[in-house]
Design an enzyme around this catalytic site. Structure first.
Site, PDB file in Angstrom:
ATOM      1  N   TYR A   1     -20.609  90.482 -57.091  1.00  0.00           N
ATOM      2  CA  TYR A   1     -21.595  91.385 -57.674  1.00  0.00           C
ATOM      3  C   TYR A   1     -22.204  92.258 -56.588  1.00  0.00           C
ATOM      4  O   TYR A   1     -22.334  93.475 -56.749  1.00  0.00           O
ATOM      5  CB  TYR A   1     -22.678  90.572 -58.385  1.00  0.00           C
ATOM      6  CG  TYR A   1     -23.727  91.410 -59.092  1.00  0.00           C
ATOM      7  CD1 TYR A   1     -23.530  91.820 -60.415  1.00  0.00           C
ATOM      8  CD2 TYR A   1     -24.896  91.795 -58.441  1.00  0.00           C
ATOM      9  CE1 TYR A   1     -24.489  92.585 -61.066  1.00  0.00           C
ATOM     10  CE2 TYR A   1     -25.861  92.567 -59.086  1.00  0.00           C
ATOM     11  CZ  TYR A   1     -25.650  92.956 -60.389  1.00  0.00           C
ATOM     12  OH  TYR A   1     -26.602  93.728 -61.032  1.00  0.00           O
TER      13      TYR A   1
ATOM     14  N   LYS B   1     -22.108  96.460 -56.312  1.00  0.00           N
ATOM     15  CA  LYS B   1     -23.312  97.279 -56.354  1.00  0.00           C
ATOM     16  C   LYS B   1     -23.590  97.980 -55.030  1.00  0.00           C
ATOM     17  O   LYS B   1     -24.078  99.122 -55.006  1.00  0.00           O
ATOM     18  CB  LYS B   1     -24.511  96.429 -56.774  1.00  0.00           C
ATOM     19  CG  LYS B   1     -24.387  95.850 -58.181  1.00  0.00           C
ATOM     20  CD  LYS B   1     -24.163  96.939 -59.219  1.00  0.00           C
ATOM     21  CE  LYS B   1     -24.097  96.385 -60.634  1.00  0.00           C
ATOM     22  NZ  LYS B   1     -23.884  97.451 -61.655  1.00  0.00           N
TER      23      LYS B   1
ATOM     24  N   ASP C   1     -11.020 105.092 -70.855  1.00  0.00           N
ATOM     25  CA  ASP C   1     -10.973 103.893 -70.023  1.00  0.00           C
ATOM     26  C   ASP C   1     -10.907 104.405 -68.591  1.00  0.00           C
ATOM     27  O   ASP C   1      -9.895 104.951 -68.161  1.00  0.00           O
ATOM     28  CB  ASP C   1      -9.736 103.067 -70.361  1.00  0.00           C
ATOM     29  CG  ASP C   1      -9.629 101.801 -69.524  1.00  0.00           C
ATOM     30  OD1 ASP C   1     -10.322 101.708 -68.480  1.00  0.00           O
ATOM     31  OD2 ASP C   1      -8.843 100.905 -69.879  1.00  0.00           O
TER      32      ASP C   1
END
Length: 294
Positions: free
Chosen positions: A170, A174, A73
């Site tokens: 988002y 990115k 993780d």
């Protein structure tokens, strides 16, 4: 001799999608690939999908490399630290390629929603999974490369610039990875280690195939499905397209000259003559420019 024979790689986030395609392609080029992620047989992540890192590692080996699955993780610092301690022990400190592909934001983005109406908890979790994880992984991976004065860190992103991507959260996730590559390149330059960002075009991932209700064998049927963005799916590419591009890039000797830059799949295809596994050579860059996306 395969071009990456004897090279040691980590693909962080190798369970599915681009990560699986990259890991398999590095294996196809002869590399030993540590395939990390949260989903293992009998224990799926909270995304609750069927793909596992064991399957990816087996694919790496079947392609001609050596696949090693390690459940990690990447939000957990101790697990990431243990991963690189394992590599240091098993590979005598050698780490040639680190691919940061951790994402986990598939179910967190609320498209066409202004940021003040978007779920804040989901938006912040996206940053934790897609930015914080990359920082932690690079933090513990880079010292192995610095010690040997050699190595390549690859940040997998979506897009080639800083323009808005349809969602603030988002976009932030990115764009941050693009800047991570640029900033890491500056810090790593004196130590002979390079960092770049790469992006696929319209990725024909397992999730996209499911969204359109098709398989890899019937994917072209999706173009006429009437679903949003279906008309653009004709220009889609498999995860192996960016994977083969990365493998070709990693095999080059001019990493320092490329450090800090962004390389899309279509540019790598043009430069190295990459073909997708279906024999096509999609060029999302040209298509996107024609339709005003770039």
């Amino acid at each position: 001799m395969k071009p990456l024979h004897g090279k040691i790689a980590v693909v962080a986030g190798a369970t599915r999608g681009a990560g699986r395609g990259i890991a398999a392609s590095l294996g196809e080029a002869g590399a030993t690939v540590y395939c990390t992620g949260r989903s293992i047989r009998g224990q799926a992540s909270d995304l609750n999908r069927t793909e596992t890192i064991e399957e990816t590692a087996e694919l790496v080996t079947a392609k001609g490399g050596t696949g090693i699955p390690v459940r990690v993780d990447h939000t957990a610092e101790d697990e990431v630290q243990a991963l690189f301690e394992q590599i240091k022990k098993e590979q005598n400190g050698q780490l040639d390629i680190l691919v940061n592909n951790i994402w986990g934001g598939e179910q967190l983005t609320e498209w066409e929603t202004p940021f003040w109406e978007h779920s804040l908890s989901k938006g912040l979790l996206m940053q934790e999974r897609a930015v914080k994880t990359h920082l932690i992984t690079a933090y513990y991976g880079a010292p192995l490369m610095v010690e040997r004065q050699s190595g390549l860190i690859i940040e997998v992103t979506d897009g080639i610039d800083y323009r808005y991507r349809g969602s603030l959260f988002y976009s932030l996730a990115k764009i941050s990875t693009i800047h991570l590559a640029l900033a890491m390149a500056a810090d790593l330059k004196p130590h002979g280690v390079s960092a770049v960002a790469v992006t696929p075009g319209f990725l024909r991932s397992e999730e996209m195939l499911e969204y359109f209700g098709v398989t890899e064998a019937t994917w072209q049927d999706a173009v006429h499905s009437g679903k949003p963005h279906a008309e653009h799916f004709a220009q889609s590419e498999t995860p192996y397209y960016i994977g083969r591009g990365i493998a070709a890039l990693a095999a080059k000797k001019d990493h320092m000259e490329r450090s800090g830059q962004v390389f899309p799949s279509w540019q790598l295809s043009d430069e190295f003559g990459i073909m997708d596994v279906d024999g096509r050579q999609p060029h999302w860059g040209n298509y996107a420019k024609q339709h005003g996306f770039l």
